[in-house]
Write a protein that holds these residues in place. Structure first.
Motif, PDB file in Angstrom:
ATOM      1  N   LEU A 154      30.665  46.780  52.215  1.00  0.00           N
ATOM      2  CA  LEU A 154      31.089  46.710  50.372  1.00  0.00           C
ATOM      3  C   LEU A 154      30.302  45.457  49.975  1.00  0.00           C
ATOM      4  N   THR A 155      30.229  45.746  48.708  1.00  0.00           N
ATOM      5  CA  THR A 155      29.443  45.368  48.119  1.00  0.00           C
ATOM      6  C   THR A 155      30.184  43.894  47.385  1.00  0.00           C
ATOM      7  N   ILE A 156      30.124  42.694  46.904  1.00  0.00           N
ATOM      8  CA  ILE A 156      30.833  41.408  46.453  1.00  0.00           C
ATOM      9  C   ILE A 156      31.249  42.597  44.591  1.00  0.00           C
ATOM     10  N   GLY A 157      30.705  43.082  44.569  1.00  0.00           N
ATOM     11  CA  GLY A 157      30.894  43.919  42.765  1.00  0.00           C
ATOM     12  C   GLY A 157      31.939  44.886  42.760  1.00  0.00           C
ATOM     13  N   GLY A 158      31.775  45.269  44.312  1.00  0.00           N
ATOM     14  CA  GLY A 158      32.427  46.203  44.714  1.00  0.00           C
ATOM     15  C   GLY A 158      34.097  46.001  44.812  1.00  0.00           C
ATOM     16  N   MET A 159      33.785  45.416  45.728  1.00  0.00           N
ATOM     17  CA  MET A 159      35.850  44.518  46.428  1.00  0.00           C
ATOM     18  C   MET A 159      36.226  43.894  45.730  1.00  0.00           C
ATOM     19  N   MET A 160      35.750  43.231  44.176  1.00  0.00           N
ATOM     20  CA  MET A 160      36.342  43.153  42.993  1.00  0.00           C
ATOM     21  C   MET A 160      36.536  43.810  42.189  1.00  0.00           C
ATOM     22  N   GLY A 161      36.124  45.339  41.988  1.00  0.00           N
ATOM     23  CA  GLY A 161      36.483  45.894  41.410  1.00  0.00           C
ATOM     24  C   GLY A 161      37.439  47.032  41.906  1.00  0.00           C
ATOM     25  N   TRP A 170      48.352  33.873  54.879  1.00  0.00           N
ATOM     26  CA  TRP A 170      47.937  32.773  54.828  1.00  0.00           C
ATOM     27  C   TRP A 170      47.529  32.060  53.762  1.00  0.00           C
ATOM     28  N   GLY A 171      47.439  30.631  52.981  1.00  0.00           N
ATOM     29  CA  GLY A 171      46.616  30.283  52.018  1.00  0.00           C
ATOM     30  C   GLY A 171      47.072  30.987  50.129  1.00  0.00           C
ATOM     31  N   LEU A 172      45.441  32.079  49.766  1.00  0.00           N
ATOM     32  CA  LEU A 172      45.712  32.346  48.689  1.00  0.00           C
ATOM     33  C   LEU A 172      45.857  34.208  49.540  1.00  0.00           C
ATOM     34  N   GLY A 173      45.796  34.153  50.223  1.00  0.00           N
ATOM     35  CA  GLY A 173      46.002  35.316  51.062  1.00  0.00           C
ATOM     36  C   GLY A 173      44.749  36.558  51.490  1.00  0.00           C
ATOM     37  N   SER A 174      44.973  37.164  51.460  1.00  0.00           N
ATOM     38  CA  SER A 174      44.286  38.191  52.244  1.00  0.00           C
ATOM     39  C   SER A 174      42.594  38.928  50.679  1.00  0.00           C
ATOM     40  N   GLN A 175      43.148  38.234  49.726  1.00  0.00           N
ATOM     41  CA  GLN A 175      42.431  39.251  48.455  1.00  0.00           C
ATOM     42  C   GLN A 175      40.810  38.487  48.332  1.00  0.00           C
ATOM     43  N   VAL A 176      39.914  38.857  48.493  1.00  0.00           N
ATOM     44  CA  VAL A 176      38.572  38.896  48.208  1.00  0.00           C
ATOM     45  C   VAL A 176      38.004  37.964  46.699  1.00  0.00           C
ATOM     46  N   HIS A 177      39.264  38.849  45.791  1.00  0.00           N
ATOM     47  CA  HIS A 177      38.979  38.142  44.363  1.00  0.00           C
ATOM     48  C   HIS A 177      39.390  36.899  44.546  1.00  0.00           C
TER      49      HIS A 177
END
Length: 580
Positions: A154-161, A170-177
């Protein structure tokens, strides 16, 4: 027994060739002239409605300046635009511009690391960079993206899209964005502004909450800055249990282990628990993940497996599905799900290694061209896997009841879920509430269900009614949120109403792209701007393009009709006359 013998032979063959180089996926964009008269598809070769998406032209910017010029030229000409990635892994039609005269903007060559700041633990990359490239470049600086999807193509832009994620509470959670602290996005602008402008969004700017999960309708993200952590080690152990207590365990297990997830085999009444936590960096181990489903596979093997599955479907051979499903799960367990203790051999649990070697895989992408003698298992250029994915998240407060509803369906039709075992069951991951307007609304479990799709859109699937009922129970009884990058059209029916800040997202969309140049009728429909996403034609419910409301939506000539569901009584599903 013939299909079982074929499967076992193929499994042996797969284990032999799984380290062979293969043909990498092709560019999803094809043009008859140089960058003109183009079509675009996804990596699977088919959108949910099987339509062909066309565009008049594609551009491949290599710098932010070239990207700005592309957006400006299209805006000046009032041309519809869509952003495309190098591998196009989204199943819905997020990349399709309106009509035949639109512009595709590919981020294929916007794939560089621009800055790594070790002291602040931040990393700035272009949006076309893949997850694998990000992981590797961060590791060189002894840094790590703490959570990410398991597939590194996956691309960074695609993951955010699309809101792509791993598994953690944990932490802020598992979502890249949720680890994005700054981004630059190119949007349309007025003539006085040169028809395109770069907007820089940082933490504290509420518009960042819109851009973090954007569906590609706000503009083109050019650069992303991520907050990273010091590189660390993890310890992984897989444990198989009976699913009798799964409903209770699902609520609490994610709080006990940082990288917990599950793989559920409902027909076998088994769940594989992933016990996965950070350990001290001086803990011995150099483990590596190379998941078998993401490795190179011989095209001959893929064809044999698909033919066997098609035969089982055409003959209604549920027993064959169950036998082959158990063979698949046994083989994966024997292979430790792709884990090795030293990069070569698996010698036992726990597998300990650095995070960058365990968090994702996808070696079928990292290969030389071999004329498709081997390929990624889903490569549409060969006869291989062809499937639907139904993926949704259900609040932790409701998840026990949902699991129990699925177990009731299994009790009614014990063989019905064997169709999932061939695709390694149901992958279940933890997600947390996000500040993104179109992100997860509360802590939840994400259910990823992959299953057979026929090449014939009018051909009902084996136990289609059971899987449809699970989909409708999730979406309509439990208010599940669909994954933006997966799913059939049915999952997005009325979805914008499930987001408490949906209106705020639409306000930012209207500000950034008032002419709707980055939108299409499909994205407008799922955002509630242009009616609802409905199709009313023969067989539409078979592929999740409509909700079954009359017999024509199924396949009456093949004895599939609209019938009420068995557990969730308000459900209307395509049901075989022979199963009632």
């Amino acid at each position: 027994m013939g299909s079982e013998l074929l499967w076992r032979k193929c499994i042996i063959f797969i284990m032999i060739i799984c380290m062979v180089n293969c043909s990498p996926p092709e560019d999803p964009i094809k043009c008859t002239l140089k960058n003109s008269n183009c079509t675009i598809t996804n990596t699977y070769g088919a959108f949910p409605d099987r339509s062909i998406c066309r565009a008049a032209k594609v551009v491949y910017p290599t710098t932010e300046e070239e990207l700005i010029l592309a957006v400006a030229n299209a805006t000046m000409a009032n041309t519809k635009m869509k952003v495309a990635t190098r591998t196009s892994h989204s199943i819905p039609k997020l990349v399709c511009p309106e009509g035949d005269n639109g512009l595709l903007i590919s981020t294929k060559y916007l794939n560089r690391t621009l800055d790594v700041n070790v002291s602040s633990m931040t990393m700035t990359v272009e949006s076309g960079m893949t997850l694998r490239e990000l992981i590797n470049d961060a590791a060189k600086a002894k840094l790590a993206l703490p959570y990410a999807p398991y597939w590194w193509g996956l691309t960074i832009g695609g993951m955010m899209g699309t809101g792509a994620h791993g598994s953690s509470l944990w932490g802020l959670g598992s979502q890249v964005h949720d680890y994005v602290i700054r981004l630059r996005i190119v949007t349309p602008a007025t003539a006085e502004e040169g028809y395109a402008k770069v907007r820089t969004l940082e933490i504290g700017n509420p518009e960042l909450n819109a851009a973090k999960v954007s569906l590609g309708v706000l503009g083109v993200i050019s650069q992303v800055t991520l907050k990273l952590q010091p590189l660390f080690k993890r310890s992984i152990t897989y444990v198989t249990k009976n699913d009798s207590n799964f409903g209770d365990d699902a609520i609490n297990f994610g709080r006990q282990h940082e990288y917990a997830d599950f793989t559920w085999y409902p027909s076998q009444k088994q769940v594989v628990y992933r016990i996965d936590d950070r350990v001290a960096t001086n803990t011995s181990g150099n483990g590596l993940l190379d998941y078998p489903g993401f490795r190179s596979t011989a095209s001959l093997v893929l064809s044999s497996l698909r033919t066997a599955e098609e035969t089982e479907e055409s003959q209604g051979d549920a027993n064959g599905k169950c036998i082959n499903g158990k063979a698949t799960t046994f083989t994966l367990k024997t292979m430790a799900y792709g884990l090795t203790n030293n990069g070569i051999l698996f010698t036992g649990y726990p597998v300990v290694g650095y995070h960058n070697r365990l968090q994702a895989s996808g070696t079928c992408l990292d290969s030389l061209e071999d004329l498709t003698i081997t390929a990624c298992p889903w490569d549409h250029r060969v006869k291989g896997l062809f499937f639907h994915q139904t993926t949704f998240s259900i609040s932790l407060s409701k998840v026990k009841n949902f699991i129990e509803d699925v177990q009731k369906l299994v009790a009614l039709e014990p063989k019905s879920m064997c169709v999932l075992d061939l695709y390694n069951g149901i992958l279940i991951r933890y997600v947390t509430a996000s500040t993104a307007y179109l992100g997860k609304q509360e802590n939840a479990l994400d259910f990823d269900i992959t299953y057979y799709r026929s090449k014939d859109p009018m051909s009902p699937r084996l136990y289609e009614d059971i899987l449809e009922e699970i989909e409708q129970i999730a979406m309509f009884k439990y208010g599940a949120l669909p994954h933006w990058g997966k799913n059939r059209n049915l999952a997005f029916d009325g979805v914008i109403n499930k987001y408490k800040s949906g209106i705020e997202f639409l306000k930012v969309k209207a500000k950034y792209d008032p002419l709707g140049l980055f939108s299409s009728s499909w994205t407008d429909q799922i955002l509630g701007l242009n009616g609802v996403e409905t199709v009313d034609k023969e067989g539409c419910a078979l592929e999740g393009l409509c909700i079954c409301s009359q017999d024509i939506h199924c396949a009456p000539k093949k004895n599939y009709f609209c019938r009420p569901g068995k557990v969730y009584r308000d459900a209307r599903v395509c049901t075989s006359v022979y199963t009632n």
